[in-house]
Motif scaffolding. Sequence first.
Motif, mmCIF file in Angstrom:
data_model
loop_
_atom_site.group_PDB
_atom_site.id
_atom_site.type_symbol
_atom_site.label_atom_id
_atom_site.label_comp_id
_atom_site.label_asym_id
_atom_site.label_seq_id
_atom_site.Cartn_x
_atom_site.Cartn_y
_atom_site.Cartn_z
ATOM 1 N N ASN A 1 4.925 16.199 1.919
ATOM 2 C CA ASN A 1 5.159 15.487 0.674
ATOM 3 C C ASN A 1 5.818 14.131 0.941
ATOM 4 O OD1 ASN A 1 5.530 15.088 -2.200
ATOM 5 N ND2 ASN A 1 7.677 15.555 -1.855
ATOM 6 N N GLY A 2 5.320 13.128 0.270
ATOM 7 C CA GLY A 2 5.935 11.809 0.376
ATOM 8 C C GLY A 2 4.938 10.735 0.748
ATOM 9 N N GLY A 3 4.813 9.735 -0.134
ATOM 10 C CA GLY A 3 4.005 8.562 0.166
ATOM 11 C C GLY A 3 4.926 7.419 0.544
ATOM 12 N N VAL A 4 4.581 6.696 1.595
ATOM 13 C CA VAL A 4 5.413 5.597 2.085
ATOM 14 C C VAL A 4 4.882 4.283 1.528
ATOM 15 C CG1 VAL A 4 6.378 4.469 4.121
ATOM 16 C CG2 VAL A 4 5.807 6.910 4.205
ATOM 17 N N PHE A 5 5.744 3.542 0.850
ATOM 18 C CA PHE A 5 5.369 2.211 0.366
ATOM 19 C C PHE A 5 5.456 1.242 1.542
ATOM 20 C CE2 PHE A 5 6.590 2.590 -4.433
ATOM 21 C CZ PHE A 5 5.763 3.702 -4.540
ATOM 22 N N LEU A 6 4.325 0.657 1.903
ATOM 23 C CA LEU A 6 4.263 -0.261 3.035
ATOM 24 C C LEU A 6 3.992 -1.676 2.557
ATOM 25 C CD1 LEU A 6 2.055 1.810 5.530
ATOM 26 C CD2 LEU A 6 4.546 1.693 5.420
ATOM 27 N N GLY A 7 4.608 -2.642 3.233
ATOM 28 C CA GLY A 7 4.347 -4.040 2.935
ATOM 29 C C GLY A 7 5.480 -4.757 2.246
ATOM 30 N N MET A 8 6.634 -4.096 2.115
ATOM 31 C CA MET A 8 7.776 -4.713 1.453
ATOM 32 C C MET A 8 8.974 -4.792 2.393
ATOM 33 S SD MET A 8 7.393 -3.160 -2.377
ATOM 34 C CE MET A 8 6.871 -1.551 -1.829
ATOM 35 N N ASN A 9 9.954 -5.587 2.003
ATOM 36 C CA ASN A 9 11.160 -5.783 2.811
ATOM 37 C C ASN A 9 12.142 -4.629 2.605
ATOM 38 O OD1 ASN A 9 10.905 -8.583 4.057
ATOM 39 N ND2 ASN A 9 10.436 -9.003 1.913
ATOM 40 N N GLU B 1 -2.402 15.479 12.432
ATOM 41 C CA GLU B 1 -2.177 14.775 11.178
ATOM 42 C C GLU B 1 -2.704 13.350 11.309
ATOM 43 O OE1 GLU B 1 2.031 14.955 10.794
ATOM 44 O OE2 GLU B 1 2.078 17.041 10.143
ATOM 45 N N SER B 2 -3.102 12.795 10.177
ATOM 46 C CA SER B 2 -3.530 11.403 10.121
ATOM 47 C C SER B 2 -2.800 10.710 8.978
ATOM 48 C CB SER B 2 -5.044 11.290 9.917
ATOM 49 O OG SER B 2 -5.763 11.791 11.018
ATOM 50 N N ILE B 3 -2.879 9.391 8.960
ATOM 51 C CA ILE B 3 -2.317 8.582 7.883
ATOM 52 C C ILE B 3 -3.477 7.967 7.106
ATOM 53 C CG2 ILE B 3 -1.001 6.488 7.349
ATOM 54 C CD1 ILE B 3 0.644 7.151 9.913
ATOM 55 N N VAL B 4 -3.417 8.076 5.791
ATOM 56 C CA VAL B 4 -4.433 7.489 4.921
ATOM 57 C C VAL B 4 -3.759 6.480 4.008
ATOM 58 C CG1 VAL B 4 -6.218 7.913 3.192
ATOM 59 C CG2 VAL B 4 -5.801 9.614 4.977
ATOM 60 N N ALA C 1 0.843 -1.195 0.000
ATOM 61 C CA ALA C 1 0.000 0.000 0.000
ATOM 62 C C ALA C 1 0.875 1.241 0.000
ATOM 63 C CB ALA C 1 -0.913 0.003 1.233
ATOM 64 N N ILE C 2 0.299 2.342 -0.439
ATOM 65 C CA ILE C 2 0.960 3.643 -0.330
ATOM 66 C C ILE C 2 0.240 4.429 0.745
ATOM 67 C CG2 ILE C 2 1.651 5.757 -1.505
ATOM 68 C CD1 ILE C 2 1.459 4.269 -4.153
ATOM 69 N N ALA C 3 0.974 4.878 1.739
ATOM 70 C CA ALA C 3 0.403 5.633 2.855
ATOM 71 C C ALA C 3 0.798 7.097 2.733
ATOM 72 C CB ALA C 3 0.887 5.066 4.188
ATOM 73 N N ALA C 4 -0.185 7.976 2.887
ATOM 74 C CA ALA C 4 0.053 9.419 2.823
ATOM 75 C C ALA C 4 -0.263 10.055 4.165
ATOM 76 C CB ALA C 4 -0.808 10.052 1.726
#
Length: 352
Positions: free
Chosen positions: A289-297, A141-144, A130-133
């Motif tokens: 600014n910046g989306g975090v890619f979650l779920g990978m090593n 602030e919240s995370i979506v 997923a991409i988290a913003a």
Amino acid sequence: MPQPMIISIDVMGGDHGPAVTIAGADLELSRRPDVRFVLYGDEAVARPVLERYPRVAAASTFHHCDVTVAMHDKPSVALRQGRWKSSMWRAIEAVKRGEAAVCVSAGNTGALMAMSKFCLRTLANIERPAIAAIWPTLRSESIVLDVGATVGADAQQLIDFAVMGGAMARALFQVERPSVGLLNIGVEDVKGNEEVRTAGQMLREADMPHLAYAGFVEGDDIGQGRVDVIVTEGFAGNIALKTAEGTARQVGSYLRQAMSRTLMAKIGYLFARSAFERLREKMDPRKLNGGVFLGMNGIVIKSHGGTDMEGFASALDLGYDMVRNDLLAKIQADLAQYHRGRFGARAEGGDG
């Protein structure tokens, strides 16, 4: 002084390439002097820019790459033609090899996600990343998530997103038990499609000490900051994100027009200037600014392609915080705990 933080950068990514990515790295060094960079790009294009920033040059190792992934390239084409050669692939690969703690790119989102999945692989029990913003709210602030990696998601994937988003909230907000809500068309249990309703029931029944499920939330709850983490699938999440960005620009345009319409409005603006400056600061998308890619090593940060040096520095800063606060370890621990409870409950039910 902490150990240096090594960040790999795809300097060719984004609409402006090295002019923004290297300038952003210089700004990040002024904030985080313990940062070091591994830069990947076309030397003929990037080297002249790097020479204008001697501080970045001194804190970096540069690697020439023959291939640059264009913003319009299809992910499948970029993956086929850019593996092992492109600046994007090699920046991701630096994380896999342990040569960098996090990768940051402003390049093609689809290509970056495809390469990250292929190179880093997904974590155990994670079917889709997923991409988290980070979303500014009235509270803070919240995370979506997800905001664009996965179109459509089943109940289990939504729960995985909830666990990963909760771990990110713990890392970013220093909240021990973040609240999590499922984005829905209403807050009643009967509302929404079957996958969302099933995910809600599973979250209510799950034993997750690091996550507090708050039920369904609606679109207007996001800006209110009702919960720390809002979970949805990527189609709806991306529309929500783009709508919010467009609305912020629209409101800003209205204010500028109103403040310049008459002499009295201009005088009023002068008296209220500090308030408007605070509003502009709060609504500035570059700050988050910046989306975090979650779920990978490994940790990969996607910067907005059209951002400036300030925005790219914010993406670098986000990557720094995610590593320093052990995001990956928190995600792995929370996922393991959830799946132990899930499979343990199944075993107990089978024994009965």
